[in-house]
Write a protein that holds these residues in place. Structure first.
Motif, short mmCIF file in Angstrom:
data_model
loop_
_atom_site.label_atom_id
_atom_site.label_comp_id
_atom_site.label_asym_id
_atom_site.label_seq_id
_atom_site.Cartn_x
_atom_site.Cartn_y
_atom_site.Cartn_z
N UNK A 1 0.84 -1.19 0.00
CA UNK A 1 0.00 0.00 0.00
C UNK A 1 0.87 1.23 0.00
N UNK A 2 0.54 2.17 -0.85
CA UNK A 2 1.18 3.48 -0.80
C UNK A 2 0.09 4.41 -0.31
N UNK A 3 0.20 4.88 0.93
CA UNK A 3 -0.90 5.68 1.48
C UNK A 3 -0.41 6.69 2.50
N UNK B 1 -3.11 -3.12 -9.96
CA UNK B 1 -2.73 -1.96 -9.15
C UNK B 1 -4.00 -1.12 -8.99
N UNK B 2 -4.50 -1.04 -7.74
CA UNK B 2 -5.76 -0.31 -7.50
C UNK B 2 -5.44 1.13 -7.10
N UNK B 3 -6.31 2.03 -7.52
CA UNK B 3 -6.20 3.41 -7.06
C UNK B 3 -7.46 3.72 -6.26
N UNK C 1 -10.76 13.08 -5.51
CA UNK C 1 -11.13 13.40 -6.89
C UNK C 1 -10.06 13.09 -7.92
N UNK C 2 -8.85 12.80 -7.48
CA UNK C 2 -7.72 12.72 -8.43
C UNK C 2 -7.38 11.31 -8.87
N UNK C 3 -8.18 10.34 -8.46
CA UNK C 3 -7.84 8.95 -8.77
C UNK C 3 -7.59 8.71 -10.27
N UNK C 4 -8.40 9.29 -11.18
CA UNK C 4 -8.12 9.02 -12.60
C UNK C 4 -6.76 9.56 -13.05
N UNK D 1 -2.61 2.27 -4.34
CA UNK D 1 -2.13 3.60 -3.98
C UNK D 1 -3.35 4.47 -3.70
N UNK D 2 -3.20 5.32 -2.70
CA UNK D 2 -4.30 6.17 -2.27
C UNK D 2 -4.19 7.52 -2.99
#
Ligand code: TPP
Ligand code: SF4
Lengths: 356, 256
Positions: A212-214, B50-52, B75-78, B70-71
Motif C-alpha cells: 500500500x502506498x498511502x 494496481x488499484x487506485x 477526486x484525483x484517482x483518474x 495507492x491512495x
C-alpha cells in the motif's frame, strides 16, 4: 563516475529536461505555463524516443497526481511548472511526502503574487522550502545558478528522490530557464532503475504480500508514528547540504544569494575584489536542507552579512536563523517585476561595507 | 448411516480478504467490492492489479481486496491511475470512486482520463450523497432529496440538476465502454458484474477506457432501512439514471 559527452549550447529549461533523461526519467507530466514551456515541449518527443511516456495533463493538479501514480510504481518520473502551477501541485506533493513517493518537480519561478508576470523572481522561496502544502512535511529543494548546474542538479534530484523516498523540488527562475549557455552533458552510470523494488506497487507477483502506498493513518497513534518517522528522515538530511563559497575566506562582508541572483551577485563580488574590497559570496545550493552550519561558521569568524533576493525577504529568514546567536544580516530586495543587474547591486553592497 | 456429501456453493473469493468491513449495515460498497474480487479471481488478475483508491467511505478498499494499491487525493484517482498505467502499462489498473469524488471535485480528471482513452477502468459508486463526510449534497443528489446541506431538499434552480455521468463519459472519444447498473436486486447485481467484466476486458485487450456506474444505497445518510433504500433505488434513482450500456465500441468498430 560518469561518461562525459560533447559540449552543447542550450537553455536552462532544456538542460533540465536533458538531465532528467540522463537520469533515466521515464514519465513526464506537463501543463503549459511560461517560463517553463521548453521542458514539456522537449520531453514530448525526447522522452518517447527514450522509451518513456509523456502526458500533457488537463491541469497542474492532474499532472502532479499523475506523478504520484507513476512514482508509486517505482518509476522515475517528473513534472515541471511555474509559480501558480506549483501552488496547484502542492496537495499532491503533500501526499507524495506523506506516502513517501519519490518524484522530481521543477519550479521555474515567475513574478507574483497572483498572475504577476512571466519574468524572473524568487517569490516562491517560502512555497518551495516550507513544504508549502498541508501538514508537517519537507522535501529537498535545489537551487541551480547556472545552466550546467541545472543539468547536474536534475540528475542529483533523481538520486536523492530514490535514496530518500521523497519528492525533490528544483527551484529555478525565468532567467535560468531562458538563458542559453554551453554545457557538458554527462551520463551517470549504474542507475538502479528498479530502486523501488522493495516498496513500490508493481503487482503482487511471486505471491508476495500486497503493498500500500498511502498517507491515511487513522489507527490510534499511527499518524504520530508516521510523523516521527518522517521527521527523523528530515533530520537525517542535515548533513547533506551544499553551498558555493566564493572569496569568503578573508571577506568582511558576505553576500547571501541563491540561484540566478547568486550568480549576478558573484559578478558584483568580482568587481569589488578588483577594487581590493573584501566582499565574498555565500550561495546556498540546497535551499532545503539549508546550509546553516556553514553559514554559522562564517558568522563565528566575525563576518557581516547582506542577503540579496529577488523578492521582499524570504531566504533572509533562513540566513538569520542560521547565524542568530552570533550575527545578523542586512537585506536588499530586488522587486519582482524588475530585472536585476550586477551594477544595481553595487550601491547596496558598498553601503553595507561602509556600515551605513 | 451414509455420510452426507456437502457441496460448497458460495464462498469468499480469494481476492477478498477475510475481515469484517467498516461499512454500515445495508451499504452497497461491500457488494461492489465482492464483484470486483470475484472478477479478479475469475480473470486471474489479482497479481497484476494496481488499484487506485479514492477519498470517501471506500478509501479502505485496500483493506478488503488483496492487491497492491495507492491512495489518491480526493477526486484525483483518474490522474493517479493515468500515472500508474503510463508507468506500468502491463498492469491492470482501476479506480474506485464515489459520486462526490468523481462527479464534483474530480470532474476534470475523470473527463480527461476518459477522453484520452487511458487503458484503465473506473468503478463509480453513485449513492447520491457524500457518505464519508456525513451526508451532504452530491452532484448526483436527486431533486427534492434532503441532505445535510439541502435541508429543504435539492432545488434545481438553486443547486442544479443531478449529473448523469455515464451519459457524459459515453460521449467522450476515448471511452471504449460505459454502462450503468444498480446493486439493489440480484438480477441487477448480476448485470453489474457482466458490465464490470466487459470494462475489464476492454483494458486487457488495450481498447480503451472502461466506466461502470453502480447505483448504490447509503441507508445511513438516506435515513432509511436497507430494504427501503433498495426500493428507493428502484423507484427514484433508476427512472432518472436509466440502466444499461451507453457505449460499447466492440459493437461500433473501435475507438481511435
Ligand atoms: C481536498 C479534499 N476536500 C474534501 C475532503 C473531505 N472529504 C472526504 S470524503 C468526501 C466525500 C466522499 O463522498 P463520495 O465521493 O460521494 O463517496 P462516499 O463516501 O459516498 O462513498 C469529502 C468531501 C477531502 N478529503 N479532501
Ligand atoms: S455512510 Fe453510506 S456509503 Fe458510507 S458506509 Fe455508511 S452506508 Fe455506506
Amino acid at each position: 563516475m560518469s561518461k562525459k559527452t560533447e559540449r552543447i549550447f542550450v537553455k536552462g529549461n532544456e538542460a533540465i529536461a536533458r538531465g532528467a533523461l540522463a537520469a533515466k526519467c521515464k514519465c513526464f507530466f506537463g501543463y503549459p505555463i511560461t517560463p517553463q514551456n521548453d521542458i514539456p515541449e522537449f520531453m514530448s518527443s525526447e522522452i518517447i524516443k527514450a522509451g518513456g511516456d509523456f502526458v500533457q495533463a488537463e491541469s497542474e493538479v492532474a499532472a502532479a497526481n499523475m506523478l504520484l501514480g507513476a512514482g508509486a510504481t517505482g518509476v522515475r518520473a517528473m513534472t515541471s511548472s511555474s509559480s501558480p502551477g506549483i501552488a496547484l501541485k502542492q496537495e499532491a506533493i503533500s501526499y507524495m511526502a506523506g506516502s513517501e513517493v519519490p518524484a522530481v518537480i521543477v519550479n521555474m519561478n515567475r513574478g507574483g503574487p497572483g498572475l504577476g508576470d512571466i519574468g524572473p523572481a524568487q517569490g516562491d522561496y517560502y512555497q518551495s522550502t516550507r513544504g508549502g502544502g498541508h501538514g508537517d512535511y519537507r522535501h529537498f529543494t535545489l537551487g541551480p545558478g547556472t545552466v550546467q548546474e541545472a543539468y547536474d542538479l536534475t540528475i542529483k534530484a533523481f538520486d536523492i528522490a530514490f535514496t530518500h523516498r521523497t519528492p525533490v523540488l528544483i527551484l529555478g527562475d525565468a532567467i535560468l530557464g531562458q538563458m542559453k549557455e554551453p554545457i557538458t552533458p554527462w551520463e551517470p552510470e549504474n542507475i538502479d532503475e528498479e530502486a523501488g523494488r522493495d516498496w513500490a506497487i508493481t503487482g503482487r507477483t511471486d505471491g508476495r504480500e500486497k503493498r500500500l502506498i498511502k498517507s491515511l493513518f487513522l489507527e490510534e497513534g499511527a499518524l504520530a508514528e508516521q510523523n516521527r518517522h518522517l521527521q527523523a528522515k528530515y533530520d537525517s538530511w542535515k548533513d547533506l547540504t551544499e553551498a558555493e563559497q566564493f572569496e569568503t575566506e578573508d571577506a568582511d562582508l558576505i553576500i547571501c544569494a541563491y540561484g540566478s541572483i547568486g550568480r549576478i551577485a558573484k559578478s558584483a563580488v568580482r568587481k569589488f575584489r578588483k577594487d581590493g574590497k573584501k566582499v565574498g559570496l555565500f550561495r546556498p545550493i540546497t535551499l532545503y536542507p539549508f546550509p546553516s552550519d556553514e553559514l554559522k561558521a562564517l558568522a563565528e569568524q566575525g563576518k557581516r552579512f547582506l542577503t540579496i533576493e529577488h523578492n521582499l525577504g524570504q531566504m533572509l529568514d533562513d540566513v538569520r536563523l542560521a547565524i542568530r546567536t552570533v550575527a545578523d544580516s542586512d537585506f536588499y530586495p530586488i522587486y519582482p517585476g524588475n530585472l536585476p543587474t550586477p551594477d544595481e547591486l553595487e550601491e547596496p553592497i558598498l553601503k553595507c561595507l561602509e556600515g551605513k | 448411516m451414509s455420510e452426507m456429501k456437502e457441496k460448497l456453493v458460495f464462498d469468499r473469493p480469494e481476492s477478498v480478504i477475510d475481515r469484517p468491513t467498516h461499512y454500515c449495515p445495508g451499504c452497497h460498497h461491500g457488494i461492489a467490492h465482492r464483484l470486483i474480487g470475484e472478477l479478479l479471481d475469475e480473470m486471474d488478475l489479482a497479481e497484476k492489479t494496481l488499484m487506485v483508491t479514492s477519498i470517501g467511505c471506500s478509501v479502505f478498499l485496500y483493506n478488503y481486496l488483496n492487491a497492491d494499491a495507492v491512495e489518491a487525493p480526493h477526486g484525483r484517482a483518474p490522474a493517479v491511475a493515468t500515472g500508474v498505467k503510463r508507468a506500468r502499462p502491463d498492469k491492470f489498473v482501476f479506480t474506485y470512486q464515489g459520486d462526490g469524488d468523481l462527479a464534483s471535485i474530480g470532474m476534470a480528471e475523470i473527463m480527461h482520463a476518459a477522453n484520452r482513452g487511458e487503458k484503465m477502468c473506473v468503478v463509480f459508486v453513485n449513492n447520491t450523497v457524500y457518505g464519508m463526510t456525513g451526508g451532504q449534497m452530491a452532484p448526483t443528489t436527486m431533486i427534492g432529496q434532503i441532505t445535510t446541506t439541502t435541508p429543504a431538499g435539492r432545488c434545481q434552480t438553486h443547486e442544479g440538476a443531478p449529473i448523469r455521468m455515464t451519459e457524459i463519459i459515453a460521449s467522450l472519444g476515448g471511452t471504449a465502454f460505459a454502462a450503468r447498473a444498480a446493486l439493489n436486486t440480484v438480477p441487477n447485481i448480476k448485470k453489474a458484474k457482466k458490465y464490470l467484466k466487459k470494462a475489464f476486458e476492454f483494458q486487457l485487450n488495450g481498447t480503451g477506457f472502461g466506466f461502470v456506474e453502480l447505483l448504490s444505497g447509503c441507508p445511513t445518510n438516506w435515513k432509511m432501512t436497507p430494504l427501503k433504500a433498495n426500493e428507493r433505488i428502484k423507484d427514484e434513482m433508476i427512472p432518472y439514471f436509466p440502466l444499461g450500456i451507453y457505449k460499447d465500441v466492440s459493437e461500433e468498430g473501435g475507438v481511435c
